[in-house]
Each structure stands twice: as C-alpha cells, then as structure tokens.
Design a protein around this motif. Structure first.
Motif, PDB file in Angstrom:
ATOM      1  N   ALA A   1      15.619  10.855   0.844  1.00 16.88           N
ATOM      2  CA  ALA A   1      14.375  11.052   0.300  1.00 16.88           C
ATOM      3  C   ALA A   1      13.482  10.026  -0.081  1.00 16.88           C
ATOM      4  O   ALA A   1      12.551   9.983  -0.055  1.00 16.88           O
ATOM      5  CB  ALA A   1      14.564  12.206  -0.879  1.00 16.88           C
ATOM      6  N   VAL A   2      14.392   9.011  -0.672  1.00 17.99           N
ATOM      7  CA  VAL A   2      13.593   7.840  -1.001  1.00 17.99           C
ATOM      8  C   VAL A   2      13.155   7.175   0.339  1.00 17.99           C
ATOM      9  O   VAL A   2      12.058   6.444   0.227  1.00 17.99           O
ATOM     10  CB  VAL A   2      14.628   6.549  -1.725  1.00 17.99           C
ATOM     11  CG1 VAL A   2      14.142   5.252  -1.746  1.00 17.99           C
ATOM     12  CG2 VAL A   2      15.232   7.329  -3.169  1.00 17.99           C
ATOM     13  N   LYS A   3      13.925   6.910   1.144  1.00 16.61           N
ATOM     14  CA  LYS A   3      13.658   6.373   2.616  1.00 16.61           C
ATOM     15  C   LYS A   3      12.349   7.104   3.118  1.00 16.61           C
ATOM     16  O   LYS A   3      11.537   6.241   3.610  1.00 16.61           O
ATOM     17  CB  LYS A   3      14.906   6.347   3.516  1.00 16.61           C
ATOM     18  CG  LYS A   3      14.508   6.067   5.068  1.00 16.61           C
ATOM     19  CD  LYS A   3      14.691   4.675   5.015  1.00 16.61           C
ATOM     20  CE  LYS A   3      14.568   4.222   6.554  1.00 16.61           C
ATOM     21  NZ  LYS A   3      14.469   2.751   6.742  1.00 16.61           N
ATOM     22  N   GLN A   4      12.666   8.279   3.221  1.00 18.40           N
ATOM     23  CA  GLN A   4      11.264   8.904   3.718  1.00 18.40           C
ATOM     24  C   GLN A   4       9.777   9.205   2.679  1.00 18.40           C
ATOM     25  O   GLN A   4       8.886   9.766   3.116  1.00 18.40           O
ATOM     26  CB  GLN A   4      11.565  10.336   3.946  1.00 18.40           C
ATOM     27  CG  GLN A   4      12.986  10.585   5.112  1.00 18.40           C
ATOM     28  CD  GLN A   4      13.467  11.797   5.387  1.00 18.40           C
ATOM     29  OE1 GLN A   4      13.046  12.561   4.615  1.00 18.40           O
ATOM     30  NE2 GLN A   4      14.302  11.689   6.138  1.00 18.40           N
ATOM     31  N   ASP A   5      10.063   8.648   1.219  1.00 22.26           N
ATOM     32  CA  ASP A   5       9.106   8.692   0.565  1.00 22.26           C
ATOM     33  C   ASP A   5       8.725  10.126   0.065  1.00 22.26           C
ATOM     34  O   ASP A   5       7.643  10.571  -0.131  1.00 22.26           O
ATOM     35  CB  ASP A   5       7.768   8.010   0.734  1.00 22.26           C
ATOM     36  CG  ASP A   5       7.016   7.741  -0.542  1.00 22.26           C
ATOM     37  OD1 ASP A   5       7.367   7.807  -1.561  1.00 22.26           O
ATOM     38  OD2 ASP A   5       5.640   7.604  -0.334  1.00 22.26           O
TER      39      ASP A   5
ATOM     40  N   ASP B   1       0.827  -1.032   0.069  1.00 22.09           N
ATOM     41  CA  ASP B   1      -0.110  -0.027   0.101  1.00 22.09           C
ATOM     42  C   ASP B   1       0.866   1.408   0.103  1.00 22.09           C
ATOM     43  O   ASP B   1       0.459   2.144  -0.622  1.00 22.09           O
ATOM     44  CB  ASP B   1      -0.900   0.051   1.153  1.00 22.09           C
ATOM     45  CG  ASP B   1      -1.924  -1.248   1.148  1.00 22.09           C
ATOM     46  OD1 ASP B   1      -2.366  -1.440  -0.053  1.00 22.09           O
ATOM     47  OD2 ASP B   1      -2.386  -1.497   2.197  1.00 22.09           O
ATOM     48  N   GLY B   2       2.020   1.269   0.546  1.00 18.43           N
ATOM     49  CA  GLY B   2       2.898   2.303   0.760  1.00 18.43           C
ATOM     50  C   GLY B   2       3.787   2.433  -0.485  1.00 18.43           C
ATOM     51  O   GLY B   2       3.835   1.745  -1.458  1.00 18.43           O
ATOM     52  N   PRO B   3       4.962   2.949  -0.377  1.00 16.46           N
ATOM     53  CA  PRO B   3       6.112   3.211  -1.306  1.00 16.46           C
ATOM     54  C   PRO B   3       6.673   1.838  -1.514  1.00 16.46           C
ATOM     55  O   PRO B   3       6.547   0.791  -0.804  1.00 16.46           O
ATOM     56  CB  PRO B   3       6.987   4.265  -0.717  1.00 16.46           C
ATOM     57  CG  PRO B   3       6.833   4.202   0.642  1.00 16.46           C
ATOM     58  CD  PRO B   3       5.715   3.726   0.918  1.00 16.46           C
ATOM     59  N   ILE B   4       7.108   1.544  -2.737  1.00 21.69           N
ATOM     60  CA  ILE B   4       7.922   0.318  -2.878  1.00 21.69           C
ATOM     61  C   ILE B   4       9.206   0.467  -3.449  1.00 21.69           C
ATOM     62  O   ILE B   4       9.469   1.326  -4.338  1.00 21.69           O
ATOM     63  CB  ILE B   4       7.113  -0.630  -4.327  1.00 21.69           C
ATOM     64  CG1 ILE B   4       5.788  -0.864  -3.626  1.00 21.69           C
ATOM     65  CG2 ILE B   4       7.762  -1.760  -4.554  1.00 21.69           C
ATOM     66  CD1 ILE B   4       4.731  -1.361  -4.897  1.00 21.69           C
ATOM     67  N   ASP B   5      10.157  -0.265  -2.966  1.00 21.63           N
ATOM     68  CA  ASP B   5      11.723  -0.107  -3.301  1.00 21.63           C
ATOM     69  C   ASP B   5      12.034  -1.599  -3.696  1.00 21.63           C
ATOM     70  O   ASP B   5      12.017  -2.563  -2.887  1.00 21.63           O
ATOM     71  CB  ASP B   5      12.321   0.357  -2.197  1.00 21.63           C
ATOM     72  CG  ASP B   5      11.934   1.906  -1.589  1.00 21.63           C
ATOM     73  OD1 ASP B   5      12.221   2.703  -2.529  1.00 21.63           O
ATOM     74  OD2 ASP B   5      11.309   2.119  -0.617  1.00 21.63           O
TER      75      ASP B   5
ATOM     76  N   ILE C   1      18.565   1.071  -7.730  1.00 22.67           N
ATOM     77  CA  ILE C   1      17.523   0.909  -6.692  1.00 22.67           C
ATOM     78  C   ILE C   1      16.004   1.454  -7.636  1.00 22.67           C
ATOM     79  O   ILE C   1      16.015   2.699  -8.254  1.00 22.67           O
ATOM     80  CB  ILE C   1      17.846   1.913  -5.630  1.00 22.67           C
ATOM     81  CG1 ILE C   1      18.610   1.557  -4.968  1.00 22.67           C
ATOM     82  CG2 ILE C   1      16.376   2.149  -4.828  1.00 22.67           C
ATOM     83  CD1 ILE C   1      19.086   2.169  -3.663  1.00 22.67           C
ATOM     84  N   LEU C   2      15.223   1.011  -7.737  1.00 21.20           N
ATOM     85  CA  LEU C   2      13.896   1.306  -8.373  1.00 21.20           C
ATOM     86  C   LEU C   2      12.818   1.884  -7.237  1.00 21.20           C
ATOM     87  O   LEU C   2      12.493   0.828  -6.372  1.00 21.20           O
ATOM     88  CB  LEU C   2      13.043   0.365  -8.756  1.00 21.20           C
ATOM     89  CG  LEU C   2      11.808   0.444  -9.660  1.00 21.20           C
ATOM     90  CD1 LEU C   2      11.524   1.436 -10.777  1.00 21.20           C
ATOM     91  CD2 LEU C   2      11.120  -1.058 -10.022  1.00 21.20           C
ATOM     92  N   HIS C   3      12.377   3.174  -7.277  1.00 25.73           N
ATOM     93  CA  HIS C   3      11.518   3.408  -6.002  1.00 25.73           C
ATOM     94  C   HIS C   3      10.201   3.912  -6.829  1.00 25.73           C
ATOM     95  O   HIS C   3      10.089   4.558  -7.759  1.00 25.73           O
ATOM     96  CB  HIS C   3      12.316   4.832  -5.671  1.00 25.73           C
ATOM     97  CG  HIS C   3      11.220   5.377  -4.728  1.00 25.73           C
ATOM     98  ND1 HIS C   3      10.991   4.824  -3.411  1.00 25.73           N
ATOM     99  CD2 HIS C   3      10.486   6.701  -4.718  1.00 25.73           C
ATOM    100  CE1 HIS C   3      10.279   5.904  -2.745  1.00 25.73           C
ATOM    101  NE2 HIS C   3       9.879   6.779  -3.447  1.00 25.73           N
TER     102      HIS C   3
END
Length: 420
Positions: A399-403, A120-124, A148-150
């Motif tokens: 920023a990736v980590k925090q979406d 449901d949230g971000p996908i990494d 890394i695909l974000h």
C-alpha cells in the motif's frame, strides 16, 4: 525484485555510480552529552575525540540508542508542520547549511518511473539509527533502528512504520564493501555495507537496497542518526510529554545522589545506586529520560516491538511540542533547533534542497503523524531465530508502494498504534 537506478539529479562533486552525489560523511565525534561515550546529567564531562580509530574487535553490544533517530528526524518533521514558518527558504537554507549530506540511497532511490526527484507525489524516507561508539571501528556498526516515513501525495499526513531489527532478509551483494550477499537479520545489512571501507554511506546504501528487495519501496531520501545532539535537541524543546504504557526499570541508568548516570559510571563512584524506573502514566520527560526510556527493549513485554512503538511515540511527542509551543514562530529558537539536530545526523534528500523538502512537507503536523505496527506489534518468529513479516504487514508495504496507505489503514485499523 530488480533494483532500479536512481535518476536523482547530481550536484557538483564526485558522483556515485547511481548519479547521486557521493558526499563525504564527517568523522564521528564524541557527543557533548546524553549518550554512551558521554555522561548524562551528573555524570561528568567527556572529551572531543574523533571516533573510528578503535579496534575492529569490540565488546558485546548494548541496545542501540534508537531515540537519537526519533528526536533528530522529529526535528525535520517539526520544521514541516502546518503552523506559520517564520522566514523564507533562504533562512531555512542558512540554518540547515551545516547538516552533513551524503549519498545514502545509491540504487534504492526512486527511478524516473517512480517520480524521481519530483516531490509532487508521495514521499518516502528511510530513517536509520546507528549505535556507533568511540571504541568501535567506523565500519563496524549495525543499524538496529529502521523506520519508513511515508507521506502521501496530498502532503497532509505522515505515517511511521518500523521494520523489526531481527527481520529475516535477503541482503544483496555489495561491491563497495566486497560483500557477496546472503540471508540474515536485516540489521546486519548496514554492517555488511559499511565494512572494508564502505563507511556509513555504504551501510545505508546496502540497507536501502535490502529494504527495497524486501518491501518493493524506493526512497526519496534517507537519514542516519548517531548519538550526538539528542540531549541538545530535547533541551531546545524543554521537555517532551510521553505516556508510558508499562512501567519499566532501566537496564542502563541509575541515580547517584539523585543524579542520573550510566550504570558503568555510577559503579565507579562507589556510592549507593538507585535504579531509574519509568513509571506508568503521562509525564514530561527531559532529554536524558526520554533517551533512556526509548532504549529499553529486553524488559518490555513485546521486546523490540514495544520499543518501536515507544520510539514512534517520541517522534510524535516532539512534533506536537514544537507546534504547540510556538517553536516555529520564533526564528532564533527554530534555527537553534535545526542546528542542534544537524550535529547528530547525515541526510540525503536525493539532490533536492533541504529547504524545498521542508516546505513541501509543511502541511504535516504532529497530529497528522500516524504510527503503524508491523506484525500486529508482537513477535512473529519464523523458526530460525529471526522474525518474519506476516501477510498483513507485507500488504501494508504494498500500500505504501502504491500510495494507498490511507485506504489500507481505514480497512485495517488494527495496525494503528494507540500510543498517545
């Protein structure tokens, strides 16, 4: 950074220490075309021998075939694009049933606090390309291709970030392979994890843990891509449109009687050879040409950084070709594409069914695939023959980590690759 245990749901079978499924990775087989150990068009055929039985000693490595990674995972992206997907999850499940699955993340999978197995949230996703050849031992392989695909929680955009292969990193101890830990180039983490029977699963797990320590990012899934299937996937698409930014003479291939061949095979013919040259400008590339172009590194102005951009460019080109060409509206073509891709990679979706993963990402199209640069796309040597990640790049990973990557890109537009 402390490593958090993954809480990914397990499936029937032997459980890994983290609770993820420890599925066996099939033996490496010689590809039927389009890579080292096989012949490009015009180069003759190759046998079907199981790899991994070669000597631990190996000759000097050539550049890795990173393009295998871009093409195969590009196929997964294409299946998740915003056009109407013909068929149900059952159909997708049947088509992807032959894809090899493994526990590639170990303790680098997302914890409960990070969203766990929920999509449901971000996908990494962690995408690793390996250059495994028949004459090499299965546990003596490096991963020089790291992406890394974000996908943000909105699931309507995707970002690709490449980690330079020479990045200096702290590689943690890894009991499975007996590795005691150390500092070195990040591409060595895969080899350290795969050694002493750790295999590709061990290599991917140690790489994922190393990246997590470096960037703070945990993962929902991962993929390892090898040689097989590259040409077949491109052939399923026909061609891909690539805009070459700088003319480059191939270090790996030549024409003999008008047919492209690997240099080693071309020399054996005793006939005159003409180098393969990728001319500047936009063009339709067949599989062998896209593969070769994506491999070039040493002769590019910014070396591995330019190669990263070329490889990201290929992913986007594949996604666009599939969505614009009606690939996903034809069940037979779509299934053929997935099956071709499935022969070339091992996938870990964290216990989530592949079809669910695909349908979750179906709002992402090739046009919403943003390619980002690390270190502003050029060298950032730290004085000991390795690359360091500058502060802007580290802020991008935070920023990736925090979406919050979209906000970061908006305020730092210089990180966007301008490749078409």
């Amino acid at each position: 950074m402390p490593v958090q245990a993954s809480r990914r749901p397990s499936s029937p079978g032997s459980a890994a220490p983290s609770g993820r499924v420890a599925a066996a990775i099939p033996a490496q087989t010689r590809p039927s075309g389009g890579g080292p150990g096989a012949r490009p068009p015009g180069g003759g055929g190759g046998g079907d021998r199981t790899g991994g039985g070669g000597s631990k000693k190996r000759t000097k490595r050539k550049d890795p075939l990173w393009a295998r990674l871009t093409v195969v995972f590009g196929a997964v992206l294409m299946l998740s694009s915003g056009v109407a997907i013909v068929g149900s999850k059952v159909l997708i499940g049947q088509a992807t049933g032959g894809i090899a699955k493994g526990n590639l993340l170990g303790e680098a999978g997302k914890s409960d606090a990070e969203g766990g197995a929920s999509l449901d949230g971000p996908i990494d996703m962690l995408l690793l390309g390996v250059d495994a050849r028949e004459r090499w031992a299965a546990d003596d392989v490096r991963s020089d291709s790291i992406i890394i695909l974000h996908i943000p929680a909105t699931h309507d955009q995707a970002y690709l970030i490449s980690i330079p292969r020479d990045t200096e990193a702290q590689i943690p101890p890894f009991k499975k392979s007996g590795y005691s830990g150390g500092t070195g180039k990040i591409n060595a983490a895969f080899q350290a994890g795969a050694a002493n029977g750790g295999g590709w699963e061990g290599g991917a797990q140690l790489m994922a843990q190393t990246i997590k320590r470096l960037t703070g990012i945990s993962f929902d899934g991962a993929a390892i891509i090898n040689f097989g299937g590259f040409k077949n996937v491109i052939d399923a698409l026909g061609t891909v449109r690539i805009c070459v930014s700088q003319e480059v003479k191939s270090l790996h291939m030549s024409y003999v009687d008008g047919k492209p061949m690997w240099n080693a095979d071309a020399k054996k013919t005793g006939k005159p050879r003409t180098p393969v040259v990728h001319k500047k400008g936009c063009q339709e590339m067949e599989g062998w040409a896209a593969l070769d172009y994506s491999r070039q590194r040493k002769s590019l102005k910014n070396g591995d950084y330019d190669r990263q951009a070329n490889q990201q460019q290929l992913i986007k080109a594949m996604a666009k070709k599939a969505t614009e060409g009606g690939m996903l509206s034809n069940p037979a073509k779509m299934n053929n594409l997935i099956k071709a891709a499935g022969k070339a990679f091992v996938l870990d979706t964290g216990g989530v069914a592949i079809e669910k993963f695909i349908f979750t990402m179906r709002g992402v199209t090739g046009n919403e695939l943003t390619m980002l640069k690390t270190n502003n796309g050029t060298f950032n040597a730290n004085g000991n023959n390795t690359e360091g990640l500058n502060e802007e790049t580290m802020a991008m990973f935070r920023a990736v980590k925090q979406d919050k990557l979209a906000e970061f890109v908006f305020t730092h537009p210089e990180v966007i690759s301008t490749r078409k």
